[in-house]
Design an enzyme around this catalytic site. Structure first.
Site, mmCIF file in Angstrom:
data_model
loop_
_atom_site.group_PDB
_atom_site.id
_atom_site.type_symbol
_atom_site.label_atom_id
_atom_site.label_comp_id
_atom_site.label_asym_id
_atom_site.label_seq_id
_atom_site.Cartn_x
_atom_site.Cartn_y
_atom_site.Cartn_z
ATOM 1 N N HIS A 97 0.871 -1.190 0.000
ATOM 2 C CA HIS A 97 0.000 0.000 0.000
ATOM 3 C C HIS A 97 0.899 1.228 0.000
ATOM 4 C CE1 HIS A 97 1.419 -0.236 4.094
ATOM 5 N NE2 HIS A 97 1.200 1.064 4.138
ATOM 6 N N HIS A 118 5.858 5.776 -1.000
ATOM 7 C CA HIS A 118 6.620 4.548 -1.241
ATOM 8 C C HIS A 118 5.748 3.336 -0.941
ATOM 9 C CE1 HIS A 118 6.962 5.117 3.092
ATOM 10 N NE2 HIS A 118 7.057 3.799 3.159
HETATM 11 O O1 3AM Z 1 4.755 0.373 5.206
HETATM 12 P P1 3AM Z 1 4.841 1.874 5.358
HETATM 13 O O2 3AM Z 1 6.239 2.390 5.394
HETATM 14 O O3 3AM Z 1 4.008 2.631 4.394
HETATM 15 O O4 3AM Z 1 5.858 1.724 8.745
HETATM 16 C C1 3AM Z 1 4.474 1.596 8.956
HETATM 17 C C2 3AM Z 1 3.699 1.400 7.700
HETATM 18 O O5 3AM Z 1 4.218 2.279 6.736
HETATM 19 C C3 3AM Z 1 3.928 2.919 9.457
HETATM 20 O O6 3AM Z 1 2.551 2.866 9.142
HETATM 21 C C4 3AM Z 1 2.325 1.970 8.070
HETATM 22 C C5 3AM Z 1 1.336 0.905 8.483
HETATM 23 O O7 3AM Z 1 1.746 0.281 9.664
HETATM 24 N N1 3AM Z 1 4.124 3.107 10.881
HETATM 25 C C6 3AM Z 1 4.012 2.189 11.847
HETATM 26 N N2 3AM Z 1 4.264 2.750 13.052
HETATM 27 C C7 3AM Z 1 4.530 4.049 12.818
HETATM 28 C C8 3AM Z 1 4.855 5.163 13.650
HETATM 29 N N3 3AM Z 1 4.948 5.048 14.982
HETATM 30 C C9 3AM Z 1 4.453 4.288 11.427
HETATM 31 N N4 3AM Z 1 4.666 5.482 10.876
HETATM 32 C C10 3AM Z 1 4.985 6.479 11.730
HETATM 33 N N5 3AM Z 1 5.070 6.347 13.070
#
Ligand code: 3AM
EC number: 3.1.4.58
Length: 183
Positions: free
Chosen positions: A39, A124
């Protein structure tokens, strides 16, 4: 419940990202993500209660209603963090079209007093975590990964995801969708 707002990928784009991921996992070891989880995150909201859902749904609807359908396609691989412990991702062509939506979304979240991760948007598709991109131990040389097929398609809605475990497997469950404006 842990929530984030993001974009679901068109089937062809997901498939081409999966093909790239299958190839990369042979070249660079790491914890690869299942294709079902691919996603584009627009805003990470974190832990929320049921009582926040109506306000969040309203924000999605408001931000989506004036948004033309997006056209994105897969671009080159890239990584965050260190090459020996990297988050491996695919970039997207057409990412500049996401910034007006990002601005509206952040403004609406702020206005409604909804907290979110304030790191600037860097569109991304995460493919893997804990990836080692060093070709050889202690060498500066990095493994070069080929570009994916430039598959793409239309993205016609904004999705509120619930990040949860289903029988111990990580799942991003769409719990609300707001359609973009029809042409
Ligand atoms: O897979 P992406 O990089 O798009 O990394 C996590 C994932 O992003 C991000 O939210 C998406 C779904 O879980 N994520 C998880 N914890 C996070 C946090 N504490 C976070 N992004 C920012 N702060």
């Amino acid at each position: 419940m842990r929530l984030f707002i993001g974009l679901e990928l068109p089937a062809q784009m997901r498939l081409a990202a999966q093909e790239a991921s299958l190839l990369y996992r042979r070249l660079a070891p790491g914890r690869y993500v299942e294709a079902e989880l691919f996603h584009i995150t627009m805003a990470f909201l974190g832990e929320r209660g049921e009582e926040d859902l109506p306000a969040l749904q309203e924000i999605l609807l408001r931000c989506a209603e004036k948004q033309p359908v997006l056209s994105l396609s897969l671009s080159h691989p890239g990584y965050f963090s260190k090459p020996e412990n990297a988050i491996l991702f695919l970039s997207v062509h057409g990412e500049e079209s996401l910034y007006p939506l990002d601005n509206r979304l952040r403004a609406a979240l702020r206005q409604a007093g909804q907290s979110f991760d304030i790191k600037p948007l860097r569109p991304h598709i995460t493919l893997a975590r804990k990836v080692n991109l060093r070709a050889r131990q202690a060498s500066a040389e990095e493994i070069s990964l080929p570009d994916p097929r430039p598959a793409g398609g239309a993205i016609a809605r904004l999705t509120l995801f619930h990040s949860t475990r289903v029988q111990e497997n990580l799942r991003y469950l769409p719990i609300f969708r707001a359609d973009f404006a029809r042409p």
